[in-house]
Design a protein around this motif. Structure first.
Motif, short mmCIF file in Angstrom:
data_model
loop_
_atom_site.label_atom_id
_atom_site.label_comp_id
_atom_site.label_asym_id
_atom_site.label_seq_id
_atom_site.Cartn_x
_atom_site.Cartn_y
_atom_site.Cartn_z
N PRO A 98 0.80 -1.23 0.00
CA PRO A 98 0.00 0.00 0.00
C PRO A 98 0.82 1.28 0.00
O PRO A 98 0.26 2.38 -0.11
CB PRO A 98 -0.78 -0.11 1.32
CG PRO A 98 0.15 -0.83 2.23
CD PRO A 98 0.86 -1.84 1.35
N TYR A 99 2.15 1.13 0.11
CA TYR A 99 3.00 2.31 0.27
C TYR A 99 3.64 2.71 -1.06
O TYR A 99 4.22 1.87 -1.76
CB TYR A 99 4.10 2.05 1.29
CG TYR A 99 3.58 1.69 2.65
CD1 TYR A 99 2.97 2.64 3.46
CD2 TYR A 99 3.68 0.39 3.13
CE1 TYR A 99 2.49 2.32 4.72
CE2 TYR A 99 3.20 0.05 4.38
CZ TYR A 99 2.59 1.01 5.17
OH TYR A 99 2.11 0.68 6.41
N GLU A 124 12.11 -2.03 4.27
CA GLU A 124 11.48 -1.24 5.33
C GLU A 124 9.95 -1.27 5.20
O GLU A 124 9.23 -1.39 6.19
CB GLU A 124 11.97 0.21 5.28
CG GLU A 124 13.39 0.40 5.80
CD GLU A 124 13.89 1.82 5.58
OE1 GLU A 124 13.07 2.69 5.22
OE2 GLU A 124 15.10 2.06 5.77
N GLN A 125 9.47 -1.17 3.97
CA GLN A 125 8.04 -1.24 3.75
C GLN A 125 7.50 -2.62 4.11
O GLN A 125 6.41 -2.75 4.70
CB GLN A 125 7.70 -0.88 2.31
CG GLN A 125 7.96 0.58 1.97
CD GLN A 125 7.60 0.92 0.53
OE1 GLN A 125 7.35 0.04 -0.29
NE2 GLN A 125 7.57 2.21 0.22
N ALA A 126 8.25 -3.67 3.78
CA ALA A 126 7.83 -5.03 4.12
C ALA A 126 7.74 -5.20 5.63
O ALA A 126 6.80 -5.84 6.15
CB ALA A 126 8.79 -6.05 3.52
N GLU A 127 8.70 -4.63 6.36
CA GLU A 127 8.66 -4.70 7.83
C GLU A 127 7.46 -3.95 8.38
O GLU A 127 6.82 -4.40 9.35
CB GLU A 127 9.96 -4.16 8.42
CG GLU A 127 11.17 -5.05 8.20
CD GLU A 127 10.99 -6.44 8.81
OE1 GLU A 127 10.50 -6.53 9.95
OE2 GLU A 127 11.33 -7.43 8.12
N LEU A 134 6.30 -6.73 -3.33
CA LEU A 134 7.26 -5.84 -2.68
C LEU A 134 6.96 -4.36 -2.93
O LEU A 134 7.55 -3.50 -2.29
CB LEU A 134 8.68 -6.15 -3.16
CG LEU A 134 9.43 -7.25 -2.42
CD1 LEU A 134 10.72 -7.57 -3.15
CD2 LEU A 134 9.71 -6.84 -0.99
N GLY A 135 6.07 -4.06 -3.87
CA GLY A 135 5.74 -2.68 -4.13
C GLY A 135 5.84 -2.27 -5.58
O GLY A 135 5.71 -1.08 -5.90
N LEU A 136 6.08 -3.24 -6.48
CA LEU A 136 6.24 -2.92 -7.90
C LEU A 136 5.24 -3.69 -8.75
O LEU A 136 5.56 -4.14 -9.86
CB LEU A 136 7.68 -3.23 -8.34
CG LEU A 136 8.79 -2.50 -7.58
CD1 LEU A 136 10.17 -2.95 -8.09
CD2 LEU A 136 8.64 -0.99 -7.70
N ALA A 137 4.02 -3.84 -8.25
CA ALA A 137 3.01 -4.63 -8.95
C ALA A 137 2.74 -4.10 -10.35
O ALA A 137 2.48 -4.86 -11.29
CB ALA A 137 1.72 -4.68 -8.14
#
Length: 361
Positions: free
Chosen positions: A38-39, A269-272, A220-223
Motif C-alpha cells: 500500500p505504500y 522497510e516497507q515489508a517490515e 514488494l511494491g512494484l506490482a
C-alpha cells in the motif's frame, strides 16, 4: 462463400467452459483485495525514476536479455552464480512458460488445493491434466495424500506456494523436501510472499536438481511493473527460454526495476511495516466474536465468518474491497481474505467490520 464457423466450433471446449479472470473495479474504494504493497516509493526515488525515464528510447525494443536487470536481481536477492534467471511478465507468464514447455501428451501438472488459481487455469490453457491435492482442514500439507498422488499420477510439474495463497501459511519445509525427493518431475516453489516470511527454499536449489524457485517484485511494491523471475539450473532454464516470447519485459520495467533494486532498503522497510501492521490487524480480528482467524506469513490475512458473502457485500457498501473466497473451494467455505494496508486503511477496515458484525448478530 464459405460457412464461417462460430467461436464454439473453433475454440476448445475446456476454454469455452472457463470464465475470464475477474478483476473487480476499485475506483473510490479502500483496496484490500489484491495483496499489493500500500505504500508508494519515497518522493526522492520517484523523482530519480522520472529523470531516468524522461529520455528512454521507447521507439526501440528493450534489451531482449535484460542483462543489466538480471545482474541487479542477482545482487539484491543474493542469487548464486551457479543459478540462472528467467524473467517473465509477472509470475503468471512464468507459470505459463513452464506449462507450455512441459505439456507432452498425458503430462500432469499438480498442486495443492486451495492454491493460487493460476496453477489450475494455466494447466487448462496448456491442455495439461491438472491434479489438485486437498490440504488438511488447518491448511497444512497432507503429505501422505501428496505422496500417494505423486505415485499415482507421476506429475511432470508440481507447484507449491511458500507461503501459500490464499491461505497465507507456510507449509512444513521438511514435507516440501520430501515431495521434491519423491517426484521424478520438477517442483516449482512459488515464493511470491517471501518478503513477509522468515523462510525460503533458495538455499536448497544447489542440492536438488529438480527444484526451481519463483519470485515476483509485485508484492514488494512494484506490482504495476509486472516482473516475475524464475531461478534454477541452466539445464532447465535454457530450455524454458525457448518458450519465452522475445521482449516480454518492457524497457520501462527493466529501467525502473533496476533503479529500485539499488534501493532495496526502501522495499525491506516497507515489508517490515506491513508485517507489523499484519500483527496488529490479526490481534484486532482475534478480539471479534464470530471470526476464525488463520495464521499468516504473507501480506494478507484469511478469516472465516458466518454469511461471509453478505459481510463482503456490506464492506463493499462501505467502500472497502477485500476478497471473497466463499464458494471457491470447500475448505474456504465462508472465508474472506484481506490484504494488509496502511495503518489508516487497516483501522477503517477493522472498525467497519466490527460494526457490520454487531448489526448482523
Amino acid at each position: 462463400m464459405p460457412n464461417f464457423q462460430s467461436p464454439d466450433q473453433i475454440i476448445r471446449p475446456e476454454i469455452l467452459a472457463l470464465s475470464a479472470y475477474h478483476v473487480p473495479p476499485a475506483t473510490g474504494m479502500i483496496k484490500l483485495d489484491a495483496m499489493e504493497n500500500p505504500y508508494p516509493l519515497p518522493a526522492v526515488l520517484r523523482e530519480e525514476i522520472a529523470q531516468l525515464t524522461a529520455t528512454v528510447p521507447v521507439n526501440r525494443y528493450p534489451d531482449a536479455s535484460a542483462a543489466s536487470l538480471k545482474a541487479a536481481l542477482r545482487q539484491a536477492l543474493a542469487i548464486s552464480d551457479e543459478m540462472d534467471i528467467l524473467l517473465g511478465n509477472g509470475s503468471d507468464e512464468i507459470i505459463q512458460i513452464i506449462a507450455m514447455a512441459a505439456a507432452k501428451p498425458g503430462a500432469v501438472l499438480m498442486s495443492v488445493e486451495p492454491a493460487f488459481v493460476m496453477f489450475r487455469m494455466i494447466a487448462t490453457f496448456a491442455n495439461m491434466p491438472y491434479v489438485g491435492v486437498p490440504l488438511k482442514k488447518d491448511f497444512s500439507l497432507d503429505l501422505e495424500a501428496m505422496l500417494a498422488a505423486i505415485e499415482k499420477h507421476k506429475p511432470a510439474i508440481i507447484f507449491l506456494a511458500y507461503p501459500n495463497n490464499p491461505t497465507g501459511n507456510l507449509f512444513d519445509a521438511n514435507a516440501i523436501l520430501t515431495i521434491i525427493r519423491a517426484t521424478s518431475g520438477i517442483v516449482i516453489v512459488d515464493e511470491a510472499y517471501h518478503a513477509f516470511a522468515d523462510a525460503s527454499m533458495i538455499n536448497q536449489l544447489t542440492q536438488y536438481p529438480n527444484l526451481l524457485l519463483m519470485r515476483t517484485l509485485s508484492k514488494l511494491g512494484l506490482a504495476g511493473l509486472r516482473l516475475g523471475l524464475l531461478i534454477g539450473r541452466s539445464e532447465w532454464l535454457m530450455q524454458l527460454e525457448k518458450v519465452r516470447l522475445p521482449y516480454n519485459v518492457g524497457i520501462m520495467t527493466q529501467l525502473i526495476a533496476e533503479k529500485v533494486l539499488h534501493h532495496t532498503d526502501v522495499l525491506l522497510e516497507q515489508a517490515e511495516a506491513i508485517k507489523a501492521e499484519r500483527t496488529k490487524v490479526r490481534q484486532y480480528l482475534d478480539t471479534i466474536d464470530g471470526l476464525e482467524v488463520f495464521p499468516s506469513d504473507a501480506n494478507f490475512i484469511l478469516f472465516r465468518v458466518h454469511t461471509a458473502s453478505k459481510i463482503f457485500q456490506a464492506l463493499k457498501q462501505h467502500r472497502i474491497l477485500i476478497k471473497n473466497l466463499d464458494g471457491t473451494h470447500p475448505l474456504l467455505e465462508n472465508c474472506l481474505r484481506v490484504t494488509v494496508g496502511t495503518p489508516d486503511e487497516n483501522s477503517q477496515f477493522c472498525e467497519i467490520l466490527r460494526t457490520i458484525l454487531s448489526k448482523t448478530v
